[in-house]
Motif scaffolding. Sequence first.
Motif, PDB file in Angstrom:
ATOM      1  N   ALA A 147       0.949  -2.365  -3.280  1.00  0.00           N
ATOM      2  CA  ALA A 147       1.178  -0.995  -3.914  1.00  0.00           C
ATOM      3  C   ALA A 147      -0.204  -0.846  -3.494  1.00  0.00           C
ATOM      4  O   ALA A 147      -0.491  -0.019  -3.826  1.00  0.00           O
ATOM      5  CB  ALA A 147       1.388  -1.306  -5.840  1.00  0.00           C
ATOM      6  N   THR A 148      -0.903  -1.951  -3.920  1.00  0.00           N
ATOM      7  CA  THR A 148      -2.288  -1.784  -4.115  1.00  0.00           C
ATOM      8  C   THR A 148      -3.008  -1.206  -2.302  1.00  0.00           C
ATOM      9  O   THR A 148      -4.097  -0.490  -2.309  1.00  0.00           O
ATOM     10  CB  THR A 148      -3.834  -3.035  -4.478  1.00  0.00           C
ATOM     11  OG1 THR A 148      -2.928  -3.019  -6.118  1.00  0.00           O
ATOM     12  CG2 THR A 148      -4.637  -2.336  -4.435  1.00  0.00           C
ATOM     13  N   ARG A 149      -2.103  -2.829  -1.823  1.00  0.00           N
ATOM     14  CA  ARG A 149      -2.043  -1.784   0.106  1.00  0.00           C
ATOM     15  C   ARG A 149      -1.855  -1.039   0.258  1.00  0.00           C
ATOM     16  O   ARG A 149      -3.077  -0.179   0.898  1.00  0.00           O
ATOM     17  CB  ARG A 149      -1.626  -2.900   0.336  1.00  0.00           C
ATOM     18  CG  ARG A 149      -2.311  -3.118   2.370  1.00  0.00           C
ATOM     19  CD  ARG A 149      -1.245  -3.244   3.129  1.00  0.00           C
ATOM     20  NE  ARG A 149      -0.722  -4.137   3.008  1.00  0.00           N
ATOM     21  CZ  ARG A 149       0.958  -4.351   2.773  1.00  0.00           C
ATOM     22  NH1 ARG A 149       1.397  -3.703   2.655  1.00  0.00           N
ATOM     23  NH2 ARG A 149       1.319  -5.439   2.734  1.00  0.00           N
ATOM     24  N   LEU A 150      -0.876   0.081  -0.104  1.00  0.00           N
ATOM     25  CA  LEU A 150      -0.474   1.059   0.525  1.00  0.00           C
ATOM     26  C   LEU A 150      -1.483   2.239  -0.481  1.00  0.00           C
ATOM     27  O   LEU A 150      -1.526   3.054   0.113  1.00  0.00           O
ATOM     28  CB  LEU A 150       0.944   1.449  -0.552  1.00  0.00           C
ATOM     29  CG  LEU A 150       1.693   2.647   0.021  1.00  0.00           C
ATOM     30  CD1 LEU A 150       1.830   2.813   0.954  1.00  0.00           C
ATOM     31  CD2 LEU A 150       2.410   2.867  -0.612  1.00  0.00           C
ATOM     32  N   VAL A 151      -1.748   2.173  -1.590  1.00  0.00           N
ATOM     33  CA  VAL A 151      -3.375   2.618  -2.174  1.00  0.00           C
ATOM     34  C   VAL A 151      -3.974   3.013  -0.343  1.00  0.00           C
ATOM     35  O   VAL A 151      -4.612   4.211  -0.178  1.00  0.00           O
ATOM     36  CB  VAL A 151      -3.249   2.685  -3.310  1.00  0.00           C
ATOM     37  CG1 VAL A 151      -4.687   4.060  -3.878  1.00  0.00           C
ATOM     38  CG2 VAL A 151      -2.680   2.670  -4.660  1.00  0.00           C
TER      39      VAL A 151
END
Length: 304
Positions: A147-151
Amino acid sequence: MGEASVKTLETPPAAAGGTPSTDASAPTASGGEARAGRERSLLTRLRAPRRPRIWFEVLLIGISYWTYSLIRNAVPEQKAAALANADWIWSLEQGLGIAVEHSVNHAVNSVTWLIVGMNYYYATLHFIVTIGVLVWIYRFHPGRYAATRLVLFATTGVALLGYFFFPLAPPRLMNGGHFVDTVLVHHTWGSMASGNLKHMSNQYAAMPSMHIGWSLWCGLTIFAVASAPWARILGLLYPAATLVVIVSTANHFWLDALGGMLCLVFGYTVSRTWYGALPHRLPRSPLETSPHPATAAVLNRFRR
């Protein structure tokens, strides 16, 4: 007449003979429900927190950054439009009373050790800190990593629209702006947009500023996830220091930073929509029970 009335209420012959009555629409409805269930199951698995694989992440990040750089540098360098937009931005900031970039640029440039340090800061920390935060989340918060990488990916991807539709010259390239290109003046190795490296990068892709987009992503991630107070403080100071650096080196206007912030808002919105919660509210490990209602069902499905 009474007998006839009773017969009409009796079970139909086919049903009475032992063959169950079937509704023609029942199989269709059942098949549709099963298909919908499989689709929901697939979507649930895709959204569920999972432990990332190092080889996949290295490959994904490498290919993604290469693609981003290729597209960014392939955007037409519309010099006339970029210079006109820079004049417009400068006039707008003057009207708003925030056009202090020129004063900051010259004041910091007068302190050689400080501006040289900022040149190296601009050229290196943009990559080092971002990769460092990714590695940290990957190692110690694997359930929040995707999820952090998707941001970060969504933030960077939407920035390409700004480069394409709003070419913008940085202050140091403005006609008559009298800004100091600090990399050239102090002969420091640095920005891809200065010196001999300028031919490798689009000179007119200043809006939005991904130095701000990425540094703010780093800062907010550290602040939201780190437990040590000193780390959280440093997380907030990093994007603030980056803002001072991009202005002091005449690589960006203040409003370029605002553009980077808006891109980051888009990135968080995409991640929140997909995972049902902000990254820091997801479980630290895929094996932990999520205390957050928005992700409890997703995590339970993943365990199965």
